[in-house]
Scaffold this motif. Structure first.
Motif, PDB file in Angstrom:
ATOM      1  N   THR A  54       0.680  -1.220  -0.061  1.00  0.00           N
ATOM      2  CA  THR A  54      -0.117   0.050   0.008  1.00  0.00           C
ATOM      3  C   THR A  54       0.822   1.285   0.074  1.00  0.00           C
ATOM      4  O   THR A  54       0.495   2.217   0.074  1.00  0.00           O
ATOM      5  CB  THR A  54      -0.937   0.042   1.219  1.00  0.00           C
ATOM      6  OG1 THR A  54      -0.161   0.029   2.469  1.00  0.00           O
ATOM      7  CG2 THR A  54      -2.005  -1.217   1.291  1.00  0.00           C
ATOM      8  N   ARG A  68      -3.425   4.294  -6.509  1.00  0.00           N
ATOM      9  CA  ARG A  68      -4.259   3.299  -6.765  1.00  0.00           C
ATOM     10  C   ARG A  68      -5.289   3.680  -7.967  1.00  0.00           C
ATOM     11  O   ARG A  68      -5.525   4.816  -7.848  1.00  0.00           O
ATOM     12  CB  ARG A  68      -5.066   2.614  -5.434  1.00  0.00           C
ATOM     13  CG  ARG A  68      -4.300   2.329  -4.292  1.00  0.00           C
ATOM     14  CD  ARG A  68      -3.563   0.968  -4.677  1.00  0.00           C
ATOM     15  NE  ARG A  68      -2.626   0.404  -3.597  1.00  0.00           N
ATOM     16  CZ  ARG A  68      -1.990  -0.602  -3.902  1.00  0.00           C
ATOM     17  NH1 ARG A  68      -2.009  -1.267  -4.691  1.00  0.00           N
ATOM     18  NH2 ARG A  68      -1.178  -1.063  -2.875  1.00  0.00           N
ATOM     19  N   THR A  69      -5.646   2.700  -8.829  1.00  0.00           N
ATOM     20  CA  THR A  69      -6.577   3.181  -9.581  1.00  0.00           C
ATOM     21  C   THR A  69      -7.744   3.718  -9.267  1.00  0.00           C
ATOM     22  O   THR A  69      -8.399   4.720 -10.053  1.00  0.00           O
ATOM     23  CB  THR A  69      -6.814   2.075 -10.696  1.00  0.00           C
ATOM     24  OG1 THR A  69      -7.523   1.027  -9.836  1.00  0.00           O
ATOM     25  CG2 THR A  69      -5.641   1.448 -11.370  1.00  0.00           C
ATOM     26  N   ALA A  70      -8.216   3.420  -8.078  1.00  0.00           N
ATOM     27  CA  ALA A  70      -9.524   3.824  -7.515  1.00  0.00           C
ATOM     28  C   ALA A  70      -9.301   5.478  -7.208  1.00  0.00           C
ATOM     29  O   ALA A  70     -10.251   6.277  -7.101  1.00  0.00           O
ATOM     30  CB  ALA A  70     -10.041   3.039  -6.310  1.00  0.00           C
ATOM     31  N   GLU A  71      -8.155   5.947  -6.919  1.00  0.00           N
ATOM     32  CA  GLU A  71      -7.820   7.262  -6.443  1.00  0.00           C
ATOM     33  C   GLU A  71      -7.945   8.258  -7.969  1.00  0.00           C
ATOM     34  O   GLU A  71      -7.951   9.445  -7.593  1.00  0.00           O
ATOM     35  CB  GLU A  71      -6.611   7.264  -5.810  1.00  0.00           C
ATOM     36  CG  GLU A  71      -6.549   6.670  -4.531  1.00  0.00           C
ATOM     37  CD  GLU A  71      -4.861   6.500  -4.063  1.00  0.00           C
ATOM     38  OE1 GLU A  71      -4.832   8.013  -3.752  1.00  0.00           O
ATOM     39  OE2 GLU A  71      -4.371   5.679  -3.727  1.00  0.00           O
ATOM     40  N   GLN A  87      -6.753   9.768 -15.845  1.00  0.00           N
ATOM     41  CA  GLN A  87      -7.596   8.652 -16.261  1.00  0.00           C
ATOM     42  C   GLN A  87      -8.361   9.168 -17.448  1.00  0.00           C
ATOM     43  O   GLN A  87      -9.586   9.604 -17.089  1.00  0.00           O
ATOM     44  CB  GLN A  87      -8.239   7.835 -15.389  1.00  0.00           C
ATOM     45  CG  GLN A  87      -8.940   6.567 -15.961  1.00  0.00           C
ATOM     46  CD  GLN A  87      -9.791   5.910 -15.050  1.00  0.00           C
ATOM     47  OE1 GLN A  87     -10.530   4.943 -15.266  1.00  0.00           O
ATOM     48  NE2 GLN A  87      -9.866   6.496 -13.803  1.00  0.00           N
ATOM     49  N   VAL A 147       0.225  -0.544 -14.769  1.00  0.00           N
ATOM     50  CA  VAL A 147      -0.769  -0.745 -14.111  1.00  0.00           C
ATOM     51  C   VAL A 147      -1.075  -2.143 -13.733  1.00  0.00           C
ATOM     52  O   VAL A 147      -1.195  -2.973 -14.780  1.00  0.00           O
ATOM     53  CB  VAL A 147      -2.115  -0.063 -14.730  1.00  0.00           C
ATOM     54  CG1 VAL A 147      -3.400  -0.482 -13.948  1.00  0.00           C
ATOM     55  CG2 VAL A 147      -1.949   1.344 -15.302  1.00  0.00           C
ATOM     56  N   GLY A 149      -3.166  -4.916 -11.528  1.00  0.00           N
ATOM     57  CA  GLY A 149      -4.276  -4.833 -10.712  1.00  0.00           C
ATOM     58  C   GLY A 149      -4.744  -3.436 -10.303  1.00  0.00           C
ATOM     59  O   GLY A 149      -5.150  -2.677 -11.240  1.00  0.00           O
ATOM     60  N   ASP A 150      -4.968  -3.075  -9.183  1.00  0.00           N
ATOM     61  CA  ASP A 150      -5.286  -1.700  -8.972  1.00  0.00           C
ATOM     62  C   ASP A 150      -4.103  -0.792  -8.504  1.00  0.00           C
ATOM     63  O   ASP A 150      -4.228   0.474  -8.079  1.00  0.00           O
ATOM     64  CB  ASP A 150      -6.416  -1.628  -7.633  1.00  0.00           C
ATOM     65  CG  ASP A 150      -5.603  -2.119  -6.271  1.00  0.00           C
ATOM     66  OD1 ASP A 150      -4.560  -2.854  -6.316  1.00  0.00           O
ATOM     67  OD2 ASP A 150      -6.041  -1.623  -5.137  1.00  0.00           O
TER      68      ASP A 150
END
Length: 155
Positions: A54, A68-71, A87, A147, A149-150
């Motif tokens: 992390t 992280r991709t979600a960010e 993105q 990239v 995973g995440d």
């Protein structure tokens, strides 16, 4: 010492001009750099393996997780140390230098497909780093990322 008063010698014009120049250079240096966002030295996080993974700390050495991709919102992005990750469309991630090509200020905002430098309002395309509005005339240099995973890492 009655009636006498100590006075400071008058400042020479050269002294005043030199002091003004020093203050001006200090202001330019403060405006042009982003020392506070510098990434840690290589190897400070201890490698790439292990559990957890992390580490999102500041610009990363090869293998460290930048973000992280979600960010990273679709159409937006995030500045992480010396890199801005975007993105431009769902599932497509790009990275560029976070230093504006006009005078080296750190870009700050990424929204609606545009990366914005707060110093002089240069605007760059979040898809390819090209200039959308000056005073910058050169695109932001692309940075290689992977990239997995995440996790988004410098390649």
């Amino acid at each position: 010492m009655t009636g006498t008063q100590a006075t400071a010698p008058p400042l020479a014009r050269r002294t005043v001009v030199a002091a003004g120049c020093c203050l001006g250079l200090t202001a330019l240096t403060a405006c042009g750099g982003s020392e506070e966002a510098a990434p840690p030295a290589n190897g400070t996080t201890g490698g790439t393996g292990g559990t957890g993974g992390t580490d999102t700390g500041g610009g990363g050495a090869g293998g460290d997780v930048l973000v992280r991709t979600a960010e990273i919102p679709e159409g937006g992005g995030k500045v992480v140390g010396d890199v801005v990750v975007t993105q431009p469309q769902a599932g497509v991630f790009k990275a560029f230098s976070s230093k504006c090509t006009h005078q080296g200020c750190a870009v700050k905002d990424v929204a609606d497909g545009v990366i914005v430098c707060p110093c002089h309002n240069s605007r760059f395309d979040a898809t390819d780093g090209s200039v959308k509005g000056g005073p910058a005339t050169m695109p932001l240099p692309e940075q290689a990322i992977a990239v997995e995973g995440d996790a988004i890492r410098l390649a």
